[in-house]
Design a protein around this motif. Structure first.
Motif, PDB file in Angstrom:
ATOM      1  N   ALA A   1       0.826  -1.186   0.000  1.00  0.00           N
ATOM      2  CA  ALA A   1       0.000   0.000   0.000  1.00  0.00           C
ATOM      3  C   ALA A   1       0.873   1.254   0.000  1.00  0.00           C
ATOM      4  N   ASP A   2       1.902   1.234   0.846  1.00  0.00           N
ATOM      5  CA  ASP A   2       2.767   2.412   0.935  1.00  0.00           C
ATOM      6  C   ASP A   2       3.446   2.699  -0.403  1.00  0.00           C
ATOM      7  N   ARG A   3       3.876   1.654  -1.063  1.00  0.00           N
ATOM      8  CA  ARG A   3       4.594   1.799  -2.337  1.00  0.00           C
ATOM      9  C   ARG A   3       3.761   2.531  -3.387  1.00  0.00           C
ATOM     10  N   PHE A   4       2.437   2.294  -3.369  1.00  0.00           N
ATOM     11  CA  PHE A   4       1.558   2.887  -4.370  1.00  0.00           C
ATOM     12  C   PHE A   4       0.766   4.084  -3.839  1.00  0.00           C
ATOM     13  N   GLY A   5       1.084   4.514  -2.620  1.00  0.00           N
ATOM     14  CA  GLY A   5       0.422   5.675  -2.053  1.00  0.00           C
ATOM     15  C   GLY A   5      -1.031   5.429  -1.677  1.00  0.00           C
ATOM     16  N   VAL A   6      -1.346   4.190  -1.346  1.00  0.00           N
ATOM     17  CA  VAL A   6      -2.714   3.841  -0.952  1.00  0.00           C
ATOM     18  C   VAL A   6      -2.777   3.755   0.570  1.00  0.00           C
ATOM     19  N   ASP A   7      -3.855   4.265   1.132  1.00  0.00           N
ATOM     20  CA  ASP A   7      -4.052   4.188   2.571  1.00  0.00           C
ATOM     21  C   ASP A   7      -4.015   2.733   3.022  1.00  0.00           C
ATOM     22  N   ARG A   8      -3.144   2.403   3.954  1.00  0.00           N
ATOM     23  CA  ARG A   8      -2.947   1.021   4.406  1.00  0.00           C
ATOM     24  C   ARG A   8      -4.221   0.426   5.017  1.00  0.00           C
ATOM     25  N   ASP A   9      -4.932   1.189   5.829  1.00  0.00           N
ATOM     26  CA  ASP A   9      -6.165   0.692   6.445  1.00  0.00           C
ATOM     27  C   ASP A   9      -7.227   0.395   5.390  1.00  0.00           C
ATOM     28  N   LEU A  10      -7.325   1.257   4.404  1.00  0.00           N
ATOM     29  CA  LEU A  10      -8.284   1.047   3.316  1.00  0.00           C
ATOM     30  C   LEU A  10      -7.914  -0.201   2.523  1.00  0.00           C
ATOM     31  N   ALA A  11      -6.635  -0.384   2.254  1.00  0.00           N
ATOM     32  CA  ALA A  11      -6.183  -1.577   1.529  1.00  0.00           C
ATOM     33  C   ALA A  11      -6.484  -2.841   2.330  1.00  0.00           C
ATOM     34  N   ASP A  12      -6.230  -2.823   3.633  1.00  0.00           N
ATOM     35  CA  ASP A  12      -6.494  -3.991   4.475  1.00  0.00           C
ATOM     36  C   ASP A  12      -7.977  -4.351   4.510  1.00  0.00           C
ATOM     37  N   GLU A  13      -8.841  -3.358   4.445  1.00  0.00           N
ATOM     38  CA  GLU A  13     -10.281  -3.611   4.450  1.00  0.00           C
ATOM     39  C   GLU A  13     -10.738  -4.334   3.185  1.00  0.00           C
ATOM     40  N   ASN A  14      -9.940  -4.254   2.122  1.00  0.00           N
ATOM     41  CA  ASN A  14     -10.331  -4.826   0.840  1.00  0.00           C
ATOM     42  C   ASN A  14      -9.578  -6.099   0.486  1.00  0.00           C
ATOM     43  N   VAL A  15      -8.915  -6.690   1.465  1.00  0.00           N
ATOM     44  CA  VAL A  15      -8.218  -7.960   1.257  1.00  0.00           C
ATOM     45  C   VAL A  15      -8.838  -8.990   2.186  1.00  0.00           C
ATOM     46  N   PHE A  16      -9.265 -10.096   1.604  1.00  0.00           N
ATOM     47  CA  PHE A  16      -9.868 -11.168   2.378  1.00  0.00           C
ATOM     48  C   PHE A  16      -9.000 -12.408   2.215  1.00  0.00           C
ATOM     49  N   VAL A  17      -8.729 -13.093   3.306  1.00  0.00           N
ATOM     50  CA  VAL A  17      -7.877 -14.281   3.279  1.00  0.00           C
ATOM     51  C   VAL A  17      -8.663 -15.466   3.809  1.00  0.00           C
ATOM     52  N   HIS A  18      -8.579 -16.562   3.078  1.00  0.00           N
ATOM     53  CA  HIS A  18      -9.210 -17.809   3.517  1.00  0.00           C
ATOM     54  C   HIS A  18      -8.175 -18.920   3.376  1.00  0.00           C
ATOM     55  N   ASN A  19      -7.807 -19.539   4.481  1.00  0.00           N
ATOM     56  CA  ASN A  19      -6.809 -20.603   4.459  1.00  0.00           C
ATOM     57  C   ASN A  19      -7.472 -21.959   4.270  1.00  0.00           C
ATOM     58  N   ILE A  20      -6.867 -22.771   3.425  1.00  0.00           N
ATOM     59  CA  ILE A  20      -7.355 -24.126   3.176  1.00  0.00           C
ATOM     60  C   ILE A  20      -6.263 -25.090   3.622  1.00  0.00           C
ATOM     61  N   TYR A  21      -6.616 -25.975   4.546  1.00  0.00           N
ATOM     62  CA  TYR A  21      -5.620 -26.866   5.131  1.00  0.00           C
ATOM     63  C   TYR A  21      -5.712 -28.296   4.634  1.00  0.00           C
ATOM     64  N   ASN A  22      -6.875 -28.681   4.115  1.00  0.00           N
ATOM     65  CA  ASN A  22      -7.010 -30.034   3.568  1.00  0.00           C
ATOM     66  C   ASN A  22      -8.090 -30.034   2.498  1.00  0.00           C
ATOM     67  N   GLU A  23      -8.193 -31.139   1.814  1.00  0.00           N
ATOM     68  CA  GLU A  23      -9.113 -31.259   0.681  1.00  0.00           C
ATOM     69  C   GLU A  23     -10.563 -30.951   1.062  1.00  0.00           C
ATOM     70  N   ASP A  24     -10.952 -31.306   2.275  1.00  0.00           N
ATOM     71  CA  ASP A  24     -12.330 -31.080   2.724  1.00  0.00           C
ATOM     72  C   ASP A  24     -12.676 -29.591   2.833  1.00  0.00           C
ATOM     73  N   ASN A  25     -11.673 -28.732   2.910  1.00  0.00           N
ATOM     74  CA  ASN A  25     -11.910 -27.293   3.033  1.00  0.00           C
ATOM     75  C   ASN A  25     -12.218 -26.614   1.705  1.00  0.00           C
ATOM     76  N   PHE A  26     -11.972 -27.283   0.579  1.00  0.00           N
ATOM     77  CA  PHE A  26     -12.165 -26.640  -0.714  1.00  0.00           C
ATOM     78  C   PHE A  26     -13.615 -26.230  -0.961  1.00  0.00           C
ATOM     79  N   GLU A  27     -14.542 -27.143  -0.800  1.00  0.00           N
ATOM     80  CA  GLU A  27     -15.945 -26.843  -1.105  1.00  0.00           C
ATOM     81  C   GLU A  27     -16.499 -25.703  -0.255  1.00  0.00           C
TER      82      GLU A  27
END
Length: 105
Positions: A1-27
């Motif tokens: 965010a800093d590199r492109f001059g984007v507000d860090r808090d605003l950037a964080d609000e628009n990133v969603f992370v979902h971790n998948i640990y095994n095959e059953d988590n895909f669906e």
């Protein structure tokens, strides 16, 4: 965010992370991703190391066919999701010469 001059808090609000640990988590992850895409107007999905979970669950050459079939199903689902919502999808992958190899931390 800093590199492109984007507000860090605003950037964080628009990133969603979902971790998948095994095959059953895909669906459940696909269902959640589709819901978020529809509700949050997502335009880009990044799948980091699409093979990592499968490589750990399907080890060795003896399970190569089953692993490839599961990978095909996953890729088909991702493609359908991209087409349905008209979004971009980026897939990353770790490569190795031996189909039986695994990557560990």
């Amino acid at each position: 965010a800093d590199r492109f001059g984007v507000d860090r808090d605003l950037a964080d609000e628009n990133v969603f992370v979902h971790n998948i640990y095994n095959e059953d988590n895909f669906e459940p992850a696909f269902k959640e991703a589709k819901r978020m895409i529809a509700e949050q107007q997502v335009s880009l999905v990044i799948v980091d190391s699409v093979m990592s979970v499968l490589r750990n669950e399907y080890q060795g050459r003896g399970e190569l066919s089953a692993r490839q079939q599961k990978l095909s199903q996953i890729l088909y689902s991702i493609k359908r999701m991209a087409q349905e919502f008209n979004i971009a999808v980026v897939l990353t992958n770790q490569m190795c010469a031996d189909p039986g190899c695994t990557f560990t931390n």
